[in-house]
Scaffold this motif. Structure first.
Motif, PDB file in Angstrom:
ATOM      1  N   VAL A 199      89.587 -18.291  63.269  1.00 27.41           N
ATOM      2  CA  VAL A 199      90.619 -19.032  64.280  1.00 27.41           C
ATOM      3  C   VAL A 199      90.278 -20.318  64.754  1.00 27.41           C
ATOM      4  O   VAL A 199      90.788 -20.854  65.520  1.00 27.41           O
ATOM      5  N   THR A 200      88.889 -20.728  64.592  1.00 29.07           N
ATOM      6  CA  THR A 200      88.703 -22.135  64.973  1.00 29.07           C
ATOM      7  C   THR A 200      87.521 -22.814  64.101  1.00 29.07           C
ATOM      8  O   THR A 200      87.064 -21.913  63.341  1.00 29.07           O
ATOM      9  N   SER A 201      87.237 -23.897  64.257  1.00 27.95           N
ATOM     10  CA  SER A 201      86.522 -24.628  62.983  1.00 27.95           C
ATOM     11  C   SER A 201      85.047 -24.714  64.026  1.00 27.95           C
ATOM     12  O   SER A 201      85.018 -24.738  65.299  1.00 27.95           O
ATOM     13  N   SER A 202      84.010 -24.506  63.207  1.00 28.83           N
ATOM     14  CA  SER A 202      82.588 -24.609  63.734  1.00 28.83           C
ATOM     15  C   SER A 202      82.380 -26.118  64.409  1.00 28.83           C
ATOM     16  O   SER A 202      81.369 -26.257  65.163  1.00 28.83           O
ATOM     17  N   GLU A 203      83.049 -26.942  64.166  1.00 26.40           N
ATOM     18  CA  GLU A 203      82.894 -28.360  64.699  1.00 26.40           C
ATOM     19  C   GLU A 203      82.892 -28.283  66.144  1.00 26.40           C
ATOM     20  O   GLU A 203      82.464 -29.205  66.893  1.00 26.40           O
ATOM     21  N   VAL A 204      83.775 -27.318  66.531  1.00 21.06           N
ATOM     22  CA  VAL A 204      84.076 -27.248  68.348  1.00 21.06           C
ATOM     23  C   VAL A 204      82.795 -26.669  68.895  1.00 21.06           C
ATOM     24  O   VAL A 204      82.745 -26.480  69.986  1.00 21.06           O
ATOM     25  N   ARG A 245      73.419 -12.576  69.926  1.00 17.76           N
ATOM     26  CA  ARG A 245      73.806 -13.706  68.657  1.00 17.76           C
ATOM     27  C   ARG A 245      75.068 -13.774  68.238  1.00 17.76           C
ATOM     28  O   ARG A 245      75.484 -14.532  67.239  1.00 17.76           O
ATOM     29  N   LEU A 246      75.906 -12.863  68.533  1.00 18.77           N
ATOM     30  CA  LEU A 246      77.321 -12.893  68.332  1.00 18.77           C
ATOM     31  C   LEU A 246      78.164 -13.321  69.358  1.00 18.77           C
ATOM     32  O   LEU A 246      77.396 -13.275  70.508  1.00 18.77           O
ATOM     33  N   TRP A 247      79.252 -14.077  69.056  1.00 20.78           N
ATOM     34  CA  TRP A 247      80.085 -14.626  70.328  1.00 20.78           C
ATOM     35  C   TRP A 247      80.644 -13.412  71.112  1.00 20.78           C
ATOM     36  O   TRP A 247      81.086 -12.315  70.888  1.00 20.78           O
ATOM     37  N   HIS A 248      80.641 -13.782  72.545  1.00 23.33           N
ATOM     38  CA  HIS A 248      80.787 -13.094  73.557  1.00 23.33           C
ATOM     39  C   HIS A 248      81.295 -13.727  74.730  1.00 23.33           C
ATOM     40  O   HIS A 248      80.840 -14.882  74.931  1.00 23.33           O
ATOM     41  N   ILE A 249      82.025 -13.046  75.759  1.00 21.06           N
ATOM     42  CA  ILE A 249      82.142 -13.569  77.050  1.00 21.06           C
ATOM     43  C   ILE A 249      81.736 -12.367  77.888  1.00 21.06           C
ATOM     44  O   ILE A 249      82.063 -11.376  77.836  1.00 21.06           O
ATOM     45  N   ASP A 250      80.770 -12.781  79.033  1.00 20.41           N
ATOM     46  CA  ASP A 250      80.395 -11.772  79.875  1.00 20.41           C
ATOM     47  C   ASP A 250      81.359 -11.222  80.773  1.00 20.41           C
ATOM     48  O   ASP A 250      82.101 -12.192  81.470  1.00 20.41           O
ATOM     49  N   GLN A 251      81.350  -9.961  81.084  1.00 24.76           N
ATOM     50  CA  GLN A 251      82.528  -9.224  81.592  1.00 24.76           C
ATOM     51  C   GLN A 251      82.073  -8.753  83.042  1.00 24.76           C
ATOM     52  O   GLN A 251      82.743  -7.951  83.727  1.00 24.76           O
ATOM     53  N   GLU A 252      80.797  -8.849  83.444  1.00 27.17           N
ATOM     54  CA  GLU A 252      80.204  -8.127  84.598  1.00 27.17           C
ATOM     55  C   GLU A 252      80.868  -8.600  85.868  1.00 27.17           C
ATOM     56  O   GLU A 252      81.084  -7.771  86.795  1.00 27.17           O
ATOM     57  N   GLU A 254      90.555 -16.794  72.906  1.00 28.23           N
ATOM     58  CA  GLU A 254      90.871 -15.430  73.493  1.00 28.23           C
ATOM     59  C   GLU A 254      92.200 -14.865  72.915  1.00 28.23           C
ATOM     60  O   GLU A 254      92.533 -13.660  72.806  1.00 28.23           O
ATOM     61  N   GLN A 255      93.245 -15.549  73.134  1.00 28.93           N
ATOM     62  CA  GLN A 255      94.788 -15.024  72.893  1.00 28.93           C
ATOM     63  C   GLN A 255      94.840 -14.827  71.267  1.00 28.93           C
ATOM     64  O   GLN A 255      95.564 -14.022  70.989  1.00 28.93           O
ATOM     65  N   SER A 256      94.380 -15.819  70.506  1.00 19.12           N
ATOM     66  CA  SER A 256      94.454 -15.698  69.054  1.00 19.12           C
ATOM     67  C   SER A 256      93.665 -14.560  68.737  1.00 19.12           C
ATOM     68  O   SER A 256      94.309 -13.786  67.823  1.00 19.12           O
ATOM     69  N   LEU A 257      92.538 -14.291  69.067  1.00 17.68           N
ATOM     70  CA  LEU A 257      91.836 -12.922  68.806  1.00 17.68           C
ATOM     71  C   LEU A 257      92.338 -11.658  69.526  1.00 17.68           C
ATOM     72  O   LEU A 257      91.676 -10.626  69.388  1.00 17.68           O
ATOM     73  N   GLN A 258      93.070 -11.821  70.669  1.00 14.20           N
ATOM     74  CA  GLN A 258      93.524 -10.511  71.481  1.00 14.20           C
ATOM     75  C   GLN A 258      92.220 -10.313  71.910  1.00 14.20           C
ATOM     76  O   GLN A 258      91.901  -8.953  72.045  1.00 14.20           O
ATOM     77  N   TYR A 259      91.396 -11.060  72.369  1.00  9.96           N
ATOM     78  CA  TYR A 259      89.874 -10.571  72.858  1.00  9.96           C
ATOM     79  C   TYR A 259      90.148  -9.882  74.233  1.00  9.96           C
ATOM     80  O   TYR A 259      90.660 -10.383  75.235  1.00  9.96           O
ATOM     81  N   ARG A 260      89.323  -8.756  74.397  1.00  8.14           N
ATOM     82  CA  ARG A 260      89.228  -7.899  75.705  1.00  8.14           C
ATOM     83  C   ARG A 260      87.716  -8.021  75.979  1.00  8.14           C
ATOM     84  O   ARG A 260      87.454  -8.231  77.388  1.00  8.14           O
ATOM     85  N   THR A 261      86.818  -7.535  75.076  1.00  9.13           N
ATOM     86  CA  THR A 261      85.711  -7.234  75.553  1.00  9.13           C
ATOM     87  C   THR A 261      84.808  -7.098  74.025  1.00  9.13           C
ATOM     88  O   THR A 261      85.306  -7.069  73.090  1.00  9.13           O
ATOM     89  N   GLY A 262      83.423  -7.142  74.305  1.00 13.98           N
ATOM     90  CA  GLY A 262      82.558  -6.996  72.858  1.00 13.98           C
ATOM     91  C   GLY A 262      82.151  -8.098  72.420  1.00 13.98           C
ATOM     92  O   GLY A 262      82.205  -9.194  72.859  1.00 13.98           O
ATOM     93  N   TYR A 263      81.688  -8.064  71.062  1.00 12.48           N
ATOM     94  CA  TYR A 263      81.097  -9.232  70.199  1.00 12.48           C
ATOM     95  C   TYR A 263      82.025  -9.592  69.089  1.00 12.48           C
ATOM     96  O   TYR A 263      83.019  -8.632  68.561  1.00 12.48           O
ATOM     97  N   VAL A 264      81.896 -10.824  68.654  1.00 14.00           N
ATOM     98  CA  VAL A 264      82.557 -11.270  67.509  1.00 14.00           C
ATOM     99  C   VAL A 264      81.687 -11.886  66.722  1.00 14.00           C
ATOM    100  O   VAL A 264      80.949 -12.749  67.083  1.00 14.00           O
ATOM    101  N   ARG A 265      81.831 -11.480  65.476  1.00 17.15           N
ATOM    102  CA  ARG A 265      80.957 -12.303  64.503  1.00 17.15           C
ATOM    103  C   ARG A 265      81.586 -13.581  64.286  1.00 17.15           C
ATOM    104  O   ARG A 265      82.512 -14.008  64.207  1.00 17.15           O
ATOM    105  N   ASP A 266      80.626 -14.244  63.783  1.00 17.31           N
ATOM    106  CA  ASP A 266      80.753 -15.739  63.364  1.00 17.31           C
ATOM    107  C   ASP A 266      81.965 -15.953  62.410  1.00 17.31           C
ATOM    108  O   ASP A 266      82.674 -17.092  62.471  1.00 17.31           O
TER     109      ASP A 266
END
Length: 292
Positions: A212-217, A154-161, A194-206
Motif C-alpha cells: 500500500v506504500t513504498s518503503s521509501e517513505v 518488528r512488525l508494523w503497528h500502532i499502539d492502542q493503549e 490506516e484507511q487503505s489497510l482498514q487497520y484497527r489493531t494488531g501487526y502488519v507484515r512488511d
C-alpha cells in the motif's frame, strides 16, 4: 486472578470499550478533561517546546541525552552500560526469540535507570504532549537479537493503549540501518495507510505494508549511543527494523495519561511492592505518576 479469568475479563472490557455509547461517553469526558487541565500545564523551556512542536507535527523527535538536559543522564548511561554487559553475556536463548529483557530484579538493582523516567523536567514535557496528568507505565531494557526474525514489535503497528501514547527510546550502542533502527511512517501518511489497510489493531507484515506504500517513505532513526527518540506511537505506524549485523541495546520508557482508554493494558514489569521501594525518595507529584 488466574490466566483464564484474566483473558475473559480483558475480552469483556474490550467489548465494552468498542460499544458506540461507551466510545461517545469516553470521548466526551476525555475532551472535557483536556479543557479542564489546559491551564494547569507546566511551562516548558525553549528546547523542550521545540521538541513538542516536532512530535505533534511529525510524530517523532530525535535528540540526545546531552541536549535533552536531564541532570541524571550521565549516571543512567553508566549504569546502562553495566547492565548491557550483563545481558550480553546471555547466550542461552531460543533461536526463535528476538528480544531479551532485563529482569525486574535487574531493574531494581539499577534503579537509577527506572527513576530517570520520572525526572520532573521530562514529566513536564510529557504532560504538555498528553494534555493530561502523566501515568508512567514503566520501562523495558532491551537487547534485540540480530537474527532477522520478523515477529512481534518488528512488525508494523500502532499502539492502542491510550488516545496518546509517548515512548522515549535511548540507544545504548550505535545504531545504523543494519542493526535495528526504530522505523516509522510519518503522521500524515499513517492516516492514509490506516484507511487503505482498514487497520484497527494488531501487526502488519512488511510485505503487506509495501503493498500500500513504498518503503521509501519509511523513516529510520539511526544514531550513535545516547541518541534519544521521542515518539507518539499512537499516531504513527512504527516498528523495530530487524537487526542484521549486531544486537541493538535500548531502554524504552512508556507513558500514557491517567485517563487510560483501556485500563487492562498496563505495561509495568515491576510488582507493586517493588514500585513502593523505588519511589520512597520521590516527590508526591512523581509518585502519582506511578500509583495513578
Amino acid at each position: 486472578m488466574n490466566k483464564i479469568l484474566l483473558k475473559i475479563r480483558k475480552r469483556i472490557l474490550r467489548a465494552i470499550d468498542k460499544h458506540q455509547l461507551t466510545k461517545y461517553q469516553a470521548n466526551y469526558f476525555y475532551q472535557k478533561s483536556l479543557k479542564k487541565h489546559l491551564l494547569s500545564l507546566p511551562t516548558l523551556p525553549p528546547y523542550h517546546s521545540n521538541l513538542l512542536r516536532i512530535i505533534n507535527k511529525e510524530g517523532v523527535a530525535i535528540t540526545t541525552l546531552d541536549k535533552l538536559g536531564i541532570t541524571s543522564s550521565s549516571d543512567i548511561f553508566t549504569s546502562a552500560q553495566s547492565l548491557m554487559f550483563k545481558i550480553s553475556q546471555n547466550t542461552s536463548y531460543d533461536p526463535n526469540q528476538f528480544v531479551i529483557h532485563a529482569t525486574p530484579q535487574q531493574i531494581i538493582e539499577y534503579q537509577e535507570i527506572f527513576l530517570w523516567g520520572l525526572d520532573q523536567d521530562l514529566l513536564n514535557l510529557i504532560e504538555n504532549f498528553l494534555g493530561l496528568p502523566v501515568a508512567y507505565q514503566g520501562i523495558y531494557f532491551r537487547r534485540d537479537i540480530a537474527n532477522q526474525l520478523e515477529i512481534g514489535s518488528r512488525l508494523w503497528h500502532i499502539d492502542q493503549e491510550d488516545r496518546k501514547v509517548l515512548k522515549i527510546i535511548i540507544y545504548l550502542n550505535d545504531v545504523n540501518e543494519d542493526n535495528g533502527p526504530f522505523q516509522y511512517i510519518p503522521k500524515y501518511l499513517t492516516s492514509e495507510i490506516e484507511q487503505s489497510l482498514q487497520y484497527r489493531t494488531g501487526y502488519v507484515r512488511d510485505n503487506v505494508m509495501q503493498g500500500v506504500t513504498s518503503s521509501e517513505v519509511y523513516k529510520s532513526c539511526t544514531g550513535i549511543a545516547k541518541t534519544v527518540i521521542i515518539a507518539d506511537t499512537s499516531s504513527i505506524f512504527h516498528r523495530g527494523k530487524p537487526p542484521i549485523n549486531t544486537d541493538r541495546f535500548t531502554i524504552f520508557y512508556d507513558y500514557t495519561s491517567r485517563r487510560h482508554k483501556q485500563a487492562f493494558h498496563g505495561t509495568s514489569i515491576l510488582a507493586y511492592s517493588d514500585l513502593h521501594i523505588l519511589s520512597k525518595n520521590l516527590s508526591e507529584k512523581q509518585k502519582r505518576c506511578i500509583f495513578w
